[in-house]
Structure formats: C-alpha cells, structure tokens
Design a protein around this motif. Structure first.
Motif, PDB file in Angstrom:
ATOM      1  N   MET A   1       0.856  -1.200   0.000  1.00 16.43           N
ATOM      2  CA  MET A   1       0.000   0.000   0.000  1.00 16.43           C
ATOM      3  C   MET A   1       0.891   1.249   0.000  1.00 16.43           C
ATOM      4  N   PRO A   2       0.659   2.191  -0.919  1.00 19.88           N
ATOM      5  CA  PRO A   2       1.512   3.387  -0.956  1.00 19.88           C
ATOM      6  C   PRO A   2       1.364   4.212   0.320  1.00 19.88           C
ATOM      7  N   ALA A   3       2.424   4.948   0.659  1.00 22.18           N
ATOM      8  CA  ALA A   3       2.373   5.791   1.865  1.00 22.18           C
ATOM      9  C   ALA A   3       1.254   6.808   1.703  1.00 22.18           C
ATOM     10  N   PRO A   4       0.490   7.058   2.757  1.00 24.24           N
ATOM     11  CA  PRO A   4      -0.632   7.991   2.652  1.00 24.24           C
ATOM     12  C   PRO A   4      -0.146   9.435   2.717  1.00 24.24           C
ATOM     13  N   GLU A   5      -0.994  10.331   2.269  1.00 32.76           N
ATOM     14  CA  GLU A   5      -0.748  11.745   2.549  1.00 32.76           C
ATOM     15  C   GLU A   5      -1.220  11.993   3.979  1.00 32.76           C
ATOM     16  N   ILE A   6      -0.582  12.942   4.636  1.00 33.39           N
ATOM     17  CA  ILE A   6      -0.858  13.188   6.054  1.00 33.39           C
ATOM     18  C   ILE A   6      -1.192  14.661   6.270  1.00 33.39           C
ATOM     19  N   LYS A   7      -2.278  14.893   7.016  1.00 31.03           N
ATOM     20  CA  LYS A   7      -2.657  16.259   7.396  1.00 31.03           C
ATOM     21  C   LYS A   7      -2.690  16.374   8.913  1.00 31.03           C
ATOM     22  N   ILE A   8      -2.013  17.379   9.426  1.00 27.06           N
ATOM     23  CA  ILE A   8      -2.077  17.703  10.850  1.00 27.06           C
ATOM     24  C   ILE A   8      -2.989  18.922  10.963  1.00 27.06           C
ATOM     25  N   CYS A   9      -4.137  18.749  11.617  1.00 24.86           N
ATOM     26  CA  CYS A   9      -5.176  19.773  11.602  1.00 24.86           C
ATOM     27  C   CYS A   9      -5.283  20.522  12.932  1.00 24.86           C
ATOM     28  N   GLY A  10      -5.697  21.777  12.835  1.00 23.37           N
ATOM     29  CA  GLY A  10      -5.886  22.582  14.038  1.00 23.37           C
ATOM     30  C   GLY A  10      -4.586  23.149  14.569  1.00 23.37           C
ATOM     31  N   VAL A  11      -3.656  23.418  13.659  1.00 25.33           N
ATOM     32  CA  VAL A  11      -2.359  23.982  14.054  1.00 25.33           C
ATOM     33  C   VAL A  11      -2.526  25.477  14.302  1.00 25.33           C
ATOM     34  N   SER A  12      -2.052  25.927  15.458  1.00 28.25           N
ATOM     35  CA  SER A  12      -2.221  27.358  15.784  1.00 28.25           C
ATOM     36  C   SER A  12      -0.973  27.969  16.428  1.00 28.25           C
ATOM     37  N   ALA A 204       5.111  13.756  15.469  1.00 28.05           N
ATOM     38  CA  ALA A 204       6.162  12.931  14.858  1.00 28.05           C
ATOM     39  C   ALA A 204       5.760  11.463  14.860  1.00 28.05           C
ATOM     40  N   ALA A 205       5.187  11.008  15.978  1.00 29.89           N
ATOM     41  CA  ALA A 205       4.789   9.602  16.112  1.00 29.89           C
ATOM     42  C   ALA A 205       3.652   9.252  15.145  1.00 29.89           C
ATOM     43  N   PHE A 206       2.721  10.196  14.966  1.00 25.48           N
ATOM     44  CA  PHE A 206       1.592   9.958  14.042  1.00 25.48           C
ATOM     45  C   PHE A 206       2.104   9.793  12.612  1.00 25.48           C
ATOM     46  N   CYS A 207       2.957  10.696  12.192  1.00 24.94           N
ATOM     47  CA  CYS A 207       3.473  10.633  10.818  1.00 24.94           C
ATOM     48  C   CYS A 207       4.268   9.345  10.597  1.00 24.94           C
ATOM     49  N   LYS A 208       5.037   8.962  11.600  1.00 25.29           N
ATOM     50  CA  LYS A 208       5.829   7.725  11.492  1.00 25.29           C
ATOM     51  C   LYS A 208       4.912   6.503  11.407  1.00 25.29           C
ATOM     52  N   ALA A 209       3.905   6.470  12.267  1.00 28.39           N
ATOM     53  CA  ALA A 209       2.988   5.322  12.291  1.00 28.39           C
ATOM     54  C   ALA A 209       2.197   5.218  10.997  1.00 28.39           C
ATOM     55  N   ALA A 210       1.802   6.363  10.446  1.00 28.56           N
ATOM     56  CA  ALA A 210       1.031   6.361   9.197  1.00 28.56           C
ATOM     57  C   ALA A 210       1.850   5.827   8.032  1.00 28.56           C
ATOM     58  N   ARG A 211       3.156   6.030   8.104  1.00 24.68           N
ATOM     59  CA  ARG A 211       4.018   5.621   6.975  1.00 24.68           C
ATOM     60  C   ARG A 211       4.585   4.220   7.159  1.00 24.68           C
ATOM     61  N   SER A 212       4.454   3.661   8.376  1.00 21.13           N
ATOM     62  CA  SER A 212       5.114   2.377   8.625  1.00 21.13           C
ATOM     63  C   SER A 212       4.353   1.252   7.946  1.00 21.13           C
TER      64      SER A 212
END
Length: 212
Positions: A1-12, A204-212
């Motif tokens: 499965m190709p790596a997903p695109e990742i969005k981090i939402c609610g950044v302020s 950082a952990a979310f992005c890593k987990a999504a790509r693993s």
C-alpha cells in the motif's frame, strides 16, 4: 500500500507548524471555526502562513462560513485549499470553488452507510472528500476524538480522492488505513496533550505510524 498523505489539523502555533513540517506531513490545517479551541485568528494565521509558505500545503477549515469570512481568513493565511466542515450543499461548494479559485475539500460526517453515500453527490463539485466521525448534536463538528466504524468504508470506491479523519492517533492510524484503504489521514485531537495544544512528539509519532 503506498504511503498515505498526512494532514495535521488545528495547528495554531509556530512549534506545531514546525513539528508538522519536520515530520514531513503533507498538509497543515488551520481551524477557522471560532467556537473551537483550535481556532486561529487572521492575525495568527498571517504569521503561520508566512512561516509555512513553500514548505507545506495550507488548508483552511471552515464551518458554514460566508464569503466575507472565507475571504478574510483565506487571504490572511494565503491558503492552498479550503476544507468545508459544515452542512454546505453541493451548490455552495461549487460557488466557493469558483469564487476563491482554490481546491475544495468537503467533509462528510459519518455514522452510517447512508452517510457514506452522500459523498457521491459532491462529484464534480469538491476536489476531495474527507470522511469524519459524526459528532453529537450541539457538539463541535470535529476534533472531538470520536472514531466511526471504519468497516463502512471498506468497500467504498468513490470517483473523488478521499481521506479519513475522526479520532486518529499514533496508536490507531495504521489499523485505520488497513481497514479503509484511505490514501490521506487527518489528525487533530489525536496529536494533542490538551484541547487545542499540539504535542510535537505525538505529531512525529503519528506521521511515522502512518508511513510504517
């Protein structure tokens, strides 16, 4: 499965923005819904937008906003895309896309199979569909950490690109992707230490987990 695109939402904050960029997220979401603890004012996003320019794609999240509000916040942040998280009709989505000349993402709030079906109506209007958990009446429309039944998307094949939101965190994002086949994943509360307070390590952990 190709790596997903990742969005981090609610950044302020600059720290959260820098963390999303460092973790190689594809999108950063600015929340333009004033009742939300993640709301970012035009003054804040003007600085964040400048800091993000050329480094990450900026998405503005709106809920049933009028054109004046949309224009003010879009211009301040120099948005790359508009995400609509309210009850916007197909006609309204078409109108916003033509008026602002930006890609438009439409959020579909899901609690049943019939909700998933609603996405089909937005073909030809929206550029991307984002499936999120339906929140209780009177609650904020998103960012509540609620997860919906991912099996509802197991056989979903829409004409539009689509992504998954709703209670995603470093602990469950890999499972969510396996269950749905989502090509984009979106986290808000799942990468926070408190409502509206982003956690650099969780991003950082979310992005890593999504790509693993």
């Amino acid at each position: 499965m190709p790596a997903p695109e990742i969005k981090i939402c609610g950044v302020s904050s600059p720290d959260a923005l820098d963390a999303a960029i460092a973790a190689q997220a594809d999108y950063v979401g600015f929340n333009f819904y004033p009742p939300s603890p993640r709301y970012a004012s035009p003054a804040i996003v003007a600085k964040l937008g400048e800091r993000a320019a050329g480094r990450i794609t900026k998405v503005g999240v709106f809920v049933d906003a009028d054109d004046v509000f949309l224009g003010e916040h879009s211009e301040a942040a120099k948005l790359d895309a508009i995400q609509l998280h309210g009850a916007e009709s197909v006609e309204r989505v078409t109108q916003i896309k033509s008026r602002f000349g930006l890609p438009v993402w439409k959020v579909i709030s899901v609690s049943s199979a019939s909700d998933v079906e609603k996405a089909k109506a937005y073909q030809g209007a929206a550029d991307l569909i984002l499936f999120d958990a339906k929140t209780p009446k009177g609650a904020l429309p998103g960012g509540m950490g609620l997860v919906f039944d991912w099996s509802l998307l197991a056989r979903y094949r829409g004409a539009l690109p689509w992504g998954l939101a709703g209670g995603l965190s470093p602990a469950n994002v890999a499972e969510a992707m396996a269950a749905t086949g989502a090509s984009l994943v979106d986290a808000a509360s799942g990468v926070e230490s408190a409502p509206g307070v982003k956690d650099v390590d969780l991003i950082a952990a979310f992005c890593k987990a999504a790509r693993s």
